[in-house]
Design an enzyme around this catalytic site. Structure first.
Site, mmCIF file in Angstrom:
data_model
loop_
_atom_site.group_PDB
_atom_site.id
_atom_site.type_symbol
_atom_site.label_atom_id
_atom_site.label_comp_id
_atom_site.label_asym_id
_atom_site.label_seq_id
_atom_site.Cartn_x
_atom_site.Cartn_y
_atom_site.Cartn_z
ATOM 1 N N VAL A 99 0.876 -1.172 0.000
ATOM 2 C CA VAL A 99 0.000 0.000 0.000
ATOM 3 C C VAL A 99 0.915 1.224 0.000
ATOM 4 O O VAL A 99 2.044 1.169 0.478
ATOM 5 C CB VAL A 99 -0.964 0.034 1.216
ATOM 6 C CG1 VAL A 99 -2.005 -1.070 1.100
ATOM 7 C CG2 VAL A 99 -0.223 -0.077 2.531
ATOM 8 N N SER A 100 0.432 2.317 -0.565
ATOM 9 C CA SER A 100 1.285 3.490 -0.778
ATOM 10 C C SER A 100 1.629 4.261 0.488
ATOM 11 O O SER A 100 2.656 4.918 0.546
ATOM 12 C CB SER A 100 0.635 4.442 -1.786
ATOM 13 O OG SER A 100 0.559 3.805 -3.028
ATOM 14 N N ASN A 101 0.778 4.182 1.487
ATOM 15 C CA ASN A 101 1.106 4.869 2.740
ATOM 16 C C ASN A 101 0.465 4.148 3.913
ATOM 17 O O ASN A 101 -0.358 3.252 3.740
ATOM 18 C CB ASN A 101 0.704 6.346 2.694
ATOM 19 C CG ASN A 101 -0.772 6.548 2.468
ATOM 20 O OD1 ASN A 101 -1.590 5.946 3.157
ATOM 21 N ND2 ASN A 101 -1.124 7.382 1.511
ATOM 22 N N GLN A 132 -3.482 3.682 4.223
ATOM 23 C CA GLN A 132 -4.259 2.798 3.354
ATOM 24 C C GLN A 132 -4.401 1.420 3.986
ATOM 25 O O GLN A 132 -3.569 0.978 4.772
ATOM 26 C CB GLN A 132 -3.597 2.695 1.983
ATOM 27 C CG GLN A 132 -3.710 3.965 1.183
ATOM 28 C CD GLN A 132 -3.093 3.809 -0.198
ATOM 29 O OE1 GLN A 132 -2.091 3.139 -0.370
ATOM 30 N NE2 GLN A 132 -3.722 4.440 -1.174
#
Length: 156
Positions: free
Chosen positions: A60-62, A65
């Site tokens: 996940v990007s951060n 999320q």
């Protein structure tokens, strides 16, 4: 081809051929559902005959999320929780701690499962380079859950 690979191929072909005759008698929708389930089960059986391991990779990007859908997909395929690697960082490059740890564990014949190709990375060239390294240099397979056309694994 070694004996183990021949036995796996014969087993899978035997199962698939007999199941296809049975499934031909069902309605179209039922056929698709049953065939997908059978492919998944056949893959699990094949993997029990081999010395290879199946690893999952989620990203996940951060940190905000939610990775639950990706983890659930991996667990539904029977991947052991300890063999699932999760990064919570951008996909702009492949300098991710869990991804690098995963690559160190991959061996010839192993399978790397990802939910979708965008979970591997964002840069097309970098994805191609990683794909090539995993499949050609390490000689592991890649299975993309949401895009089976990309799979380097074979079950029939």
């Amino acid at each position: 081809m070694n004996t183990q690979k021949i036995l796996k191929k014969v087993f899978v072909n035997f199962c698939c051929n007999n199941l296809r005759m049975f499934v031909k008698r069902l309605e179209f929708y039922e056929q698709r559902v049953i065939l997908e389930t059978l492919k998944r089960k056949a893959w699990e059986i094949v993997m029990t005959f081999s010395n290879s391991k199946t690893f999952g990779y989620c990203r996940v990007s951060n940190k905000d999320q939610n990775e639950d859908r990706q983890l659930e997909a991996m667990l539904n395929l029977g991947i052991n929780e300890r063999d699932i690697f999760l990064d919570k960082c951008s996909g702009k490059n492949f300098e991710r701690p869990q991804y690098q740890a995963l690559k160190l564990q991959l061996r010839e014949g192993d399978v790397l499962v990802i939910k979708s190709i965008d979970r591997l990375g964002r840069n097309y060239k970098q994805i191609c380079n990683e794909w090539r390294e995993i499949t050609k240099d390490i000689k592991a397979n890649i299975k993309v859950i949401n895009m089976p056309l990309l799979n380097t694994t074979r079950t029939d």
